[in-house]
Structure formats: C-alpha cells, structure tokens
Design a protein around this motif. Structure first.
Motif, PDB file in Angstrom:
ATOM      1  N   SER A  36     -15.650 -37.883   8.829  1.00  0.00           N
ATOM      2  CA  SER A  36     -14.877 -38.762   9.717  1.00  0.00           C
ATOM      3  C   SER A  36     -15.779 -39.846  10.313  1.00  0.00           C
ATOM      4  O   SER A  36     -15.307 -40.891  10.742  1.00  0.00           O
ATOM      5  CB  SER A  36     -14.219 -37.942  10.827  1.00  0.00           C
ATOM      6  OG  SER A  36     -15.206 -37.277  11.563  1.00  0.00           O
ATOM      7  N   SER A  56     -19.864 -32.983  11.316  1.00  0.00           N
ATOM      8  CA  SER A  56     -20.091 -32.602   9.920  1.00  0.00           C
ATOM      9  C   SER A  56     -21.237 -33.396   9.297  1.00  0.00           C
ATOM     10  O   SER A  56     -22.055 -32.840   8.567  1.00  0.00           O
ATOM     11  CB  SER A  56     -18.851 -32.868   9.068  1.00  0.00           C
ATOM     12  OG  SER A  56     -17.718 -32.372   9.677  1.00  0.00           O
ATOM     13  N   HIS A  95     -21.440 -26.419  14.939  1.00  0.00           N
ATOM     14  CA  HIS A  95     -20.496 -27.540  15.055  1.00  0.00           C
ATOM     15  C   HIS A  95     -19.993 -27.656  16.495  1.00  0.00           C
ATOM     16  O   HIS A  95     -19.874 -26.662  17.216  1.00  0.00           O
ATOM     17  CB  HIS A  95     -19.313 -27.362  14.079  1.00  0.00           C
ATOM     18  CG  HIS A  95     -18.424 -28.563  14.060  1.00  0.00           C
ATOM     19  ND1 HIS A  95     -17.294 -28.662  14.841  1.00  0.00           N
ATOM     20  CD2 HIS A  95     -18.540 -29.754  13.410  1.00  0.00           C
ATOM     21  CE1 HIS A  95     -16.734 -29.856  14.650  1.00  0.00           C
ATOM     22  NE2 HIS A  95     -17.470 -30.538  13.781  1.00  0.00           N
ATOM     23  N   THR A 115     -16.547 -36.372  16.050  1.00  0.00           N
ATOM     24  CA  THR A 115     -16.949 -35.660  17.273  1.00  0.00           C
ATOM     25  C   THR A 115     -18.335 -36.120  17.732  1.00  0.00           C
ATOM     26  O   THR A 115     -18.578 -36.305  18.927  1.00  0.00           O
ATOM     27  CB  THR A 115     -16.911 -34.132  17.076  1.00  0.00           C
ATOM     28  OG1 THR A 115     -17.818 -33.771  16.033  1.00  0.00           O
ATOM     29  CG2 THR A 115     -15.521 -33.643  16.729  1.00  0.00           C
TER      30      THR A 115
HETATM   31  P1  13P Z   1     -16.343 -34.042  12.704  1.00  0.00           P
HETATM   32  O1  13P Z   1     -17.145 -34.318  11.483  1.00  0.00           O
HETATM   33  O2  13P Z   1     -15.886 -35.281  13.412  1.00  0.00           O
HETATM   34  O3  13P Z   1     -17.047 -33.122  13.632  1.00  0.00           O
HETATM   35  O4  13P Z   1     -14.986 -33.370  12.269  1.00  0.00           O
HETATM   36  C1  13P Z   1     -14.925 -32.150  11.610  1.00  0.00           C
HETATM   37  C2  13P Z   1     -13.613 -31.560  11.715  1.00  0.00           C
HETATM   38  O5  13P Z   1     -13.316 -30.589  11.102  1.00  0.00           O
HETATM   39  C3  13P Z   1     -12.662 -32.210  12.590  1.00  0.00           C
HETATM   40  O6  13P Z   1     -11.518 -31.482  12.667  1.00  0.00           O
END
Ligand code: 13P
Ligand code: SF4
Length: 296
Positions: A124, A36, A19, A210
């Motif tokens: 997200s 994610s 990640h 992200t």
């Molecule tokens: P992302 O899927 O945007 O990487 O976010 C995961 C997460 O835990 C953000 O705090």
C-alpha cells in the motif's frame, strides 16, 4: 514473558518483526515495527539466523521467499489474511489471456503462487509508484479492488483491471463513519488507508500505508488525527506520539490479533511453524518481490 522472549532472542540469534496491527504488548518484543514494505526490507537486511514474523501469513511467506536460507517462523499458523486468498492463479491466467498486453501487479497480500505469475509486487506504501514505473498501459491489479481503484484515481493514463478482492476490515468502513468522526473532532487531520473504498478515501487529508501514517504525524504540527484503518493502528500512533490524540475509525483484524506473547515464546523456543515455499514457486515470486524493492 517479555524478558523471557528477549533473552531467548539473543540466545538463538533471532529477530522479531512486528506489524503495526499486532497486539500492543507484542510491540514490546519487536526488533522492528512497521508496515508490509518496511518489514520486507528489514527481512532482507538482517544477519540474524532466525526471523520470527508477527504478522499475517503472506508477510511471513514473503520474508521466507526473500531469505530462502534463513529460518522464518510464524507464531500462529491460523493468522491468515483472507484477502490473500481472494484471487487464485487460474483467475490471473484467464485475465492474462484476455489482456495479453497487460502487466500483472500483485499486492503483497497475495499467495506465493500468485506472486510467481506476477511481473511485480506492490504494497500500500508504493502501489502508485510501482504501477507508474511500468511502461504498460494496461495493468492487471490483484487482489485488492479498492487499492486498484485508488491507483487508477492517481494514474488516469493507465487502465487498471481489477477482480473482486478486498479487505473485510477496510471495506466495511463507511463514508458516514468518517464524516461523523470529523464532526466530533473538527481539528483532526484524516489519514485513510488505501484499502478503503474510494468515497472514504476522498475524505482524507492524507492517503497512507500504516507506516506512512507514522511519517505523516511526525511531519505535522497538528495535534489530533483520525486514523481510518484497522483500529490497532491508533494504539501504535499513541505509543509513538504520546502528546498527540488519535481517533480510530475501523474494526479489528482478528487474524492479526491471534498472535500472543505466549505463542511467540513457544514458537521461538521450539522453533515451531517454519515457513516453507516450493522452491520453483519461490524463485519466481522472489523476482516479483525484488522488482518491487528495486522501485521502492
Ligand atoms: P500496510 O502495508 O499499510 O501495513 O498494510 C498491510 C495490511 O494488511 C493492511 O490491511
Ligand atoms: Fe488482511 Fe485486512 Fe487484516 Fe490487512 S487488515 S491483514 S488486509 S484482513
């Protein structure tokens, strides 16, 4: 350590998914780096026998649910996302009773049990798309209240019902922090993660997961960017775009940083911490995750 991990990976037919918030030295042994959603897709696509997941617990658990026949290893059991435990199944069932017409959308930052009682998951990167794909007017959205509020702001015709979950890193960012960064770097474009509060999100030029931050920078001719999210993201962006400048607004996710190269090596060598999920829960949770992947 990097060389040792890379040769062990080949020997064992393993891949390492990393990640964006991991320590920057961990980036160096990644077969895939991402958010994610991107990592869940990679977990589905791989032919490797072993997946080592360098991220928090719910990410490794989702990879296992999507790949029940593969060995999924988590280098540090204590790398747990606190938000994922801010809602339990009983609360979701109570909400379902109260809003019988509502669909349940669970953010992937949730437990397998909660996913199992959800109609669909989201990340997200796709929360707005997932919710707008549903015909239901009422949506029970758990556990992240801030992300739920952001989805509500984008889809005024829906009624988004939230609980009190939040990310301690993003929820702590204040609008004054972002305004101060803008004053210091007036040329910079502002990217905000949707786990932040609405008043912070309103300061954004772009609201991004992200992974979407990387896409946004790639598509922009600007040279300076303020990344309002976990502070490690600025390192990732600098690595990808060494000629551009990045300013971090946001604290550290200590759970993400618990994973080290030494722990990854030990985990892969000894095949430590295999993830297991109760098959009856996993089967239902997989439906919610697959429903999300179909929309994405
Ligand atoms: P992302 O899927 O945007 O990487 O976010 C995961 C997460 O835990 C953000 O705090
Ligand atoms: Fe969980 Fe927040 Fe850490 Fe993301 S940054 S893993 S939501 S605690």
């Amino acid at each position: 350590m990097i060389d040792k991990i890379n040769s062990l990976k080949k020997e064992k037919n393993a891949i390492i998914l990393v990640h964006n918030y991991q320590r920057s030295e961990v980036y160096e042994i990644a077969d895939a780096l991402g958010d994610s959603l991107g990592l869940a897709k990679k977990a589905v696509d791989t032919d490797a026998k072993i997946i080592v997941f360098c991220g928090v617990d719910f990410m490794a658990e989702s990879a296992k649910i999507l790949n029940p026949d593969k060995k999924v290893l988590h280098p540090e059991k204590l790398s747990e996302c606190p938000m994922a435990n801010m809602v339990i199944v009983d609360q979701v069932m109570e909400m379902k009773k109260k809003y019988p017409e509502a669909a349940v959308v669970s953010y992937v930052n949730s437990t397998a049990d909660v996913k199992a009682v959800s109609d669909i998951c989201c990340t997200s990167a796709n929360a707005v798309k997932v919710v707008s794909s549903l015909s239901h007017k009422e949506i029970i959205f758990v556990p992240d209240k801030n992300l739920g509020n952001y989805v509500q702001s984008q889809l005024p015709d829906k009624k988004i019902i939230t609980l009190d979950g939040h990310c301690y890193v993003h929820d702590k960012v204040l609008v004054g922090d972002v305004k101060r960064a803008k004053e210091l770097h007036p040329q910079a474009k502002v990217m905000v993660h949707p786990e932040c509060k609405m008043d912070v999100i309103k300061e954004a030029d772009a609201v991004c997961s992200t992974g979407q931050m990387i896409t946004y920078v790639k598509g922009s001719s600007d040279k300076e960017f303020i990344a309002v999210t976990e502070c490690g993201m600025a390192n990732m962006l600098k690595r990808e775009f060494p000629d551009k400048e990045f300013y971090a607004v946001g604290g550290t996710c200590i759970q993400m940083k618990k994973i080290t190269l030494e722990k990854i090596y030990d985990c892969l060598l000894n095949e430590k911490n295999p993830i297991s999920v109760d098959p009856s829960i996993a089967e239902k949770a997989k439906k919610a995750l697959n429903a999300m992947l179909e929309v994405s």
